[in-house]
Design a protein around this motif. Structure first.
Motif, short mmCIF file in Angstrom:
data_model
loop_
_atom_site.label_atom_id
_atom_site.label_comp_id
_atom_site.label_asym_id
_atom_site.label_seq_id
_atom_site.Cartn_x
_atom_site.Cartn_y
_atom_site.Cartn_z
N ALA A 73 120.24 -36.06 -8.63
CA ALA A 73 121.58 -36.64 -9.05
C ALA A 73 122.49 -36.23 -8.99
O ALA A 73 122.25 -35.08 -8.61
CB ALA A 73 121.01 -37.77 -9.93
N SER A 109 128.12 -35.77 -13.65
CA SER A 109 128.71 -35.39 -14.56
C SER A 109 127.61 -34.59 -15.59
O SER A 109 127.24 -33.86 -15.92
CB SER A 109 129.74 -35.16 -15.17
OG SER A 109 129.50 -36.98 -16.10
N PRO A 135 123.94 -33.76 -14.48
CA PRO A 135 123.01 -32.94 -14.58
C PRO A 135 123.76 -32.17 -14.33
O PRO A 135 123.25 -30.45 -13.46
CB PRO A 135 122.35 -33.18 -13.15
CG PRO A 135 123.32 -34.28 -12.47
CD PRO A 135 124.52 -34.74 -13.52
N ASP A 147 121.78 -40.24 -3.30
CA ASP A 147 122.99 -41.23 -2.70
C ASP A 147 123.59 -40.86 -2.13
O ASP A 147 124.08 -39.71 -2.20
CB ASP A 147 123.67 -42.34 -4.01
CG ASP A 147 123.56 -41.62 -5.08
OD1 ASP A 147 123.85 -40.08 -5.62
OD2 ASP A 147 123.96 -42.27 -5.75
N GLY A 203 120.21 -39.75 -13.56
CA GLY A 203 121.37 -40.09 -14.90
C GLY A 203 121.70 -42.09 -14.74
O GLY A 203 121.23 -42.46 -13.78
N GLY A 225 124.72 -45.03 -15.79
CA GLY A 225 126.42 -45.59 -15.73
C GLY A 225 126.23 -46.64 -16.59
O GLY A 225 125.20 -46.97 -17.00
N HIS A 267 123.44 -48.73 -14.01
CA HIS A 267 123.58 -48.32 -12.40
C HIS A 267 122.98 -47.83 -12.33
O HIS A 267 122.61 -46.38 -13.37
CB HIS A 267 125.14 -48.50 -12.14
CG HIS A 267 125.58 -47.50 -11.67
ND1 HIS A 267 126.98 -47.15 -11.47
CD2 HIS A 267 125.02 -46.12 -11.53
CE1 HIS A 267 127.40 -46.30 -11.58
NE2 HIS A 267 126.60 -45.68 -11.58
N ILE A 268 121.72 -47.22 -11.60
CA ILE A 268 121.73 -45.83 -11.32
C ILE A 268 121.35 -45.76 -10.15
O ILE A 268 121.05 -47.13 -8.97
CB ILE A 268 119.43 -46.40 -12.03
CG1 ILE A 268 118.82 -46.97 -11.47
CG2 ILE A 268 119.48 -45.83 -13.35
CD1 ILE A 268 117.10 -47.14 -12.00
N PHE A 325 123.33 -45.74 -6.94
CA PHE A 325 124.42 -47.05 -6.83
C PHE A 325 124.64 -48.23 -7.34
O PHE A 325 124.50 -49.20 -6.62
CB PHE A 325 124.80 -46.61 -5.67
CG PHE A 325 125.98 -45.14 -5.91
CD1 PHE A 325 127.05 -46.14 -6.06
CD2 PHE A 325 126.02 -44.24 -5.19
CE1 PHE A 325 128.49 -44.94 -6.88
CE2 PHE A 325 127.94 -43.35 -5.33
CZ PHE A 325 128.66 -44.07 -6.42
N ARG A 330 138.39 -40.21 -11.37
CA ARG A 330 138.28 -38.72 -12.11
C ARG A 330 138.30 -37.91 -10.87
O ARG A 330 138.98 -36.90 -10.85
CB ARG A 330 138.19 -38.77 -13.31
CG ARG A 330 136.15 -38.65 -13.20
CD ARG A 330 135.62 -38.33 -15.08
NE ARG A 330 133.88 -38.20 -14.88
CZ ARG A 330 132.90 -39.38 -14.58
NH1 ARG A 330 134.16 -40.21 -14.23
NH2 ARG A 330 132.16 -38.34 -14.58
N LYS A 365 127.43 -43.50 -24.29
CA LYS A 365 126.22 -44.48 -22.81
C LYS A 365 125.09 -44.71 -24.00
O LYS A 365 124.41 -45.51 -23.97
CB LYS A 365 125.67 -42.79 -22.35
CG LYS A 365 126.83 -42.24 -21.43
CD LYS A 365 125.68 -43.15 -19.89
CE LYS A 365 126.53 -42.98 -18.70
NZ LYS A 365 126.91 -41.32 -17.46
C1 F6R Z 1 124.66 -40.05 -9.35
C2 F6R Z 1 124.52 -41.76 -9.14
C3 F6R Z 1 124.94 -42.18 -10.13
C4 F6R Z 1 125.33 -40.82 -11.42
C5 F6R Z 1 125.79 -42.31 -13.04
C6 F6R Z 1 126.05 -41.55 -13.80
O1 F6R Z 1 124.26 -39.28 -7.26
O2 F6R Z 1 123.29 -41.39 -8.88
O3 F6R Z 1 124.32 -43.50 -10.82
O4 F6R Z 1 123.82 -41.03 -11.93
O5 F6R Z 1 126.39 -42.58 -12.02
O6 F6R Z 1 127.22 -40.76 -13.43
P1 F6R Z 1 127.30 -39.42 -14.37
O7 F6R Z 1 126.47 -38.53 -14.63
O8 F6R Z 1 129.06 -38.50 -13.77
O9 F6R Z 1 128.08 -40.20 -15.79
#
Ligand code: F6R
Length: 241
Positions: free
Chosen positions: A35, A38, A40, A67, A132, A134, A138-139, A141, A167, A202
């Motif tokens: 993934a 931020s 990992p 993704d 990670g 969202g 979300h996992i 996208f 960002r 989170k």
């Molecule tokens: C990354 C991904 C996303 C992120 C998620 C969390 O490949 O698929 O699902 O894991 O948006 O993003 P961060 O780690 O930046 O909070």
């Protein structure tokens, strides 16, 4: 589901890196599902460090990323191809032929999604999928929806995701509108899942996804149905569970 609570981001990263390392050591030709984002980055730093110390060998490892933005060339510093090379692949002895991401420059979505699913199948599936999460659950996208998406597909990003990702770009207008992502079924087919989250922002979604109802409106909630999930959280992300 195993839950590890770490004192801070560094400890969370080290624990997750321990788990990935164990996989690489026990099965040197394993398939790692990786993934970006931020969360990992610290984990990748540990892997690079341990590789440099001679503790890890990635020469036979295969990687498949979750993704990729559609329409961003590989050399764009916001592409996930670039991110993965910058944070991990350029610093370890992985064979470039063993690195796989969706091809963001393939305009034919159907063709690219089929290719990626077939590739994952041909590798024998993912041994451990790193995720990670969202703020909306979300996992990859896979955004909140009325159904769980199956295989790799092309998604239109939600406004909240574009805002969260801006960002990394000069402005929200520059964030691509579409992405290729593994589907929920692709993710659920991984033999093991490792999901990481840090920060107070989170905490709410971790509670909802892992202790609330299973619903496509919170895509990560489907992981409650997976038989081998490890959740590695810092204290802040774990504060509501
Ligand atoms: C990354 C991904 C996303 C992120 C998620 C969390 O490949 O698929 O699902 O894991 O948006 O993003 P961060 O780690 O930046 O909070």
């Amino acid at each position: 589901m195993r839950i590890y609570k770490a004192a801070n981001y560094k400890e969370m990263s080290r624990k997750a890196a321990n788990i990935i390392s164990a996989q690489v050591i026990l099965k040197p030709d394993c398939v790692l599902g990786l993934a970006t984002g931020s969360t990992p980055i610290g984990l990748y730093e540990y892997l690079v460090d341990w590789y440099k110390k001679g503790d890890l060998d990635f020469s036979k490892v295969q990687t498949v990323n979750l993704d990729e933005y559609k329409g961003l060339p590989r050399d764009n510093d916001q592409s996930y191809y670039y991110f993965m090379h910058d944070n991990l692949f350029n610093h370890i002895n992985i064979d470039p032929a063993n690195v796989h991401l969706p091809d963001g420059m393939e305009p034919d979505a159907e063709k690219e999604c089929r290719r990626y699913d077939e590739l994952i199948r041909s590798l024998g599936g993912v041994d451990i999928q790193l995720l990670g999460i969202g703020h909306n659950g979300h996992i990859g996208f896979n955004e909140p929806d009325t159904v769980f998406a199956k295989g790799t597909h092309c998604v239109k990003l939600q406004e909240s995701t574009i805002q969260a990702n801006k960002r990394f770009f000069a402005s929200a207008e520059e964030v691509p509108q579409y992405a290729y992502t593994m589907g929920i079924q692709t993710i659920m087919s991984a033999k093991k899942i490792l999901i990481m989250a840090n920060g107070a922002g989170k905490a709410e979604i971790i509670k909802k996804a892992f202790f609330g109802p299973i619903t496509p409106e919170v895509p990560a909630s489907v992981l409650q149905l997976h038989g081998d999930v490890t959740l590695v959280l810092d204290n802040e992300a774990a504060s509501l569970i």
